[in-house]
Design an enzyme around this catalytic site. Structure first.
Site, PDB file in Angstrom:
ATOM      1  N   TYR A 122     -97.874   1.045 -22.465  1.00  0.00           N
ATOM      2  CA  TYR A 122     -96.686   1.787 -22.892  1.00  0.00           C
ATOM      3  C   TYR A 122     -96.978   3.280 -22.905  1.00  0.00           C
ATOM      4  CZ  TYR A 122     -92.158   2.367 -25.239  1.00  0.00           C
ATOM      5  OH  TYR A 122     -90.857   2.707 -25.540  1.00  0.00           O
ATOM      6  N   GLY A 123     -97.594   3.725 -21.804  1.00  0.00           N
ATOM      7  CA  GLY A 123     -97.833   5.157 -21.650  1.00  0.00           C
ATOM      8  C   GLY A 123     -96.664   5.787 -20.913  1.00  0.00           C
ATOM      9  N   GLN A 162     -95.722   5.791 -17.627  1.00  0.00           N
ATOM     10  CA  GLN A 162     -94.984   4.868 -16.784  1.00  0.00           C
ATOM     11  C   GLN A 162     -94.505   3.638 -17.559  1.00  0.00           C
ATOM     12  OE1 GLN A 162     -93.835   4.869 -13.687  1.00  0.00           O
ATOM     13  NE2 GLN A 162     -94.700   6.827 -13.046  1.00  0.00           N
ATOM     14  N   GLU A 222    -108.766   3.055 -14.597  1.00  0.00           N
ATOM     15  CA  GLU A 222    -110.130   2.764 -15.011  1.00  0.00           C
ATOM     16  C   GLU A 222    -110.203   1.622 -16.021  1.00  0.00           C
ATOM     17  OE1 GLU A 222    -108.784   6.227 -17.736  1.00  0.00           O
ATOM     18  OE2 GLU A 222    -108.413   5.476 -15.697  1.00  0.00           O
ATOM     19  N   HIS A 248     -99.233   1.228  -9.136  1.00  0.00           N
ATOM     20  CA  HIS A 248    -100.122   2.014  -8.278  1.00  0.00           C
ATOM     21  C   HIS A 248    -101.079   1.028  -7.620  1.00  0.00           C
ATOM     22  CE1 HIS A 248    -102.616   5.092  -6.667  1.00  0.00           C
ATOM     23  NE2 HIS A 248    -103.503   5.154  -7.633  1.00  0.00           N
TER      24      HIS A 248
END
Length: 338
Positions: free
Chosen positions: A24-25, A27, A83, A107
């Site tokens: 929930y960043g 994007q 990462e 991505h």
């Protein structure tokens, strides 16, 4: 190049499916909220100690643990940092990834560089908005959208492409255009753009210009306005109508300087270095370097990040932006909410 729009997408394909947005960043918050507003059944998957848990709940979203969200879902969209994705996938997603489910990414990094290798019985697609998550959300809320790239890596059930298209449309991509591509093309061009032009190239150019003026005795305030503040004005003109549109808008003096001096800054040597950077991306060297950096504690990353924060342009910029309170109005990024 194939381009699709809302009329090409079957929204009903998602109506019978539960979608788990893992993360929930920037994007993640955009995908989850846009999907919810499009009438989809959405659940957000997060670790218990996530600072985003409360933000997602306050947005009216159902939130649960990552593994539970993935287990409950038919479509699992991973929007977590590159990462961290392999570990999250291995520990939380893979154990509950049953045949026929749809594993999706915003991505192509993990799939293309084989940091994540899904089982053969799972559909795998990508929907990559061509803009930061905060823009994906704000454009959707305005009734518009950000163009999306869409690709299929594995199509087990024969409808992975259609589900991916419906997903892209549901987050607003169908309003602007959904472009068909591959994981390889999206990943390698995205990394190159970030490193050589959009982030790495741009920030280095701005800092070098600022340093050149201040070292020559000009005030840091004037250097800030000329090398950073006005950058947005120029980019907005190019965003609106290309380089020609920008050149139409600026003065003849500025255009002549552009046409005769720009190539002295970005030289053949610069382009040769760009090709070297692209080669490092294509070979997987950069991906391995970045994952190794993360595994070793990000010491070099943190040092470079702190050096950037300490650059004089940051102090000058903060002071000058405080004189322009309108810049804080309608901000795309609000750390308390997204």
């Amino acid at each position: 190049m194939k381009v699709f729009y809302e009329k090409d997408a079957d929204a009903e394909l998602l109506k019978s499916k539960r979608i788990a947005v893992i993360g929930y960043g920037s994007q993640g918050h955009a995908h989850a909220n846009n999907l919810k507003d499009s009438g989809c059944d959405v659940i957000v998957g997060l670790p218990l100690d996530s600072k985003s848990w409360k933000k997602a709940e306050e947005a009216g979203l159902e939130v649960t643990f990552t593994r539970e969200a993935a287990e409950k879902a038919d479509v699992i969209m991973m929007v977590v940092p590159d990462e961290k994705a392999p570990t999250i996938y291995r520990n939380e997603i893979e154990p509950v990834l049953t045949e026929g489910k749809y594993l999706a990414f915003a991505h192509g990094f993990g799939i293309h560089f084989k940091k994540i290798e899904p089982p053969a019985g799972v559909n795998v697609f990508m929907v990559a908005p061509k803009g930061p998550g905060h823009l994906v959300r704000s454009e959707y809320a305005r009734g518009r959208g950000v163009p999306c790239l869409m690709a299929v890596h594995q199509d087990v059930t024969g409808d992975a492409g259609k589900v991916g298209l419906a997903y892209a449309s549901a987050i607003g991509g169908g309003r602007a255009g959904i472009i068909e591509t591959t994981f390889k093309e999206e990943t390698e061009t995205d990394l190159f753009g970030e490193q050589a032009v959009l982030c790495g190239g741009l920030t280095s150019l701005i800092q070098a210009g600022f340093e050149t003026l201040t070292e020559a005795g000009y005030s840091p305030e004037m250097a800030y306005f000329e090398c950073l503040h006005e950058m947005k004005l120029i980019v907005d003109l190019m965003y609106e109508g290309g380089i020609e549109n920008m050149r139409y808008s600026i003065s003849n003096t500025a255009e002549y300087g552009d046409l005769t001096r720009g190539s002295r800054v970005v030289t053949d040597a610069t382009k040769a270095e760009m090709k070297k950077i692209l080669g490092e991306i294509q070979s997987g060297q950069f991906a391995d370097e970045w994952m190794s950096e993360c595994d070793s504690g990000k010491e070099n990353f943190t040092r470079l990040e702190n050096e950037g924060k300490a650059h004089p342009i940051e102090e000058v910029g903060a002071r000058l932006r405080a004189m322009m309170p309108w810049l804080a109005q309608d901000r795309l990024v609000n750390t308390a909410k997204n």
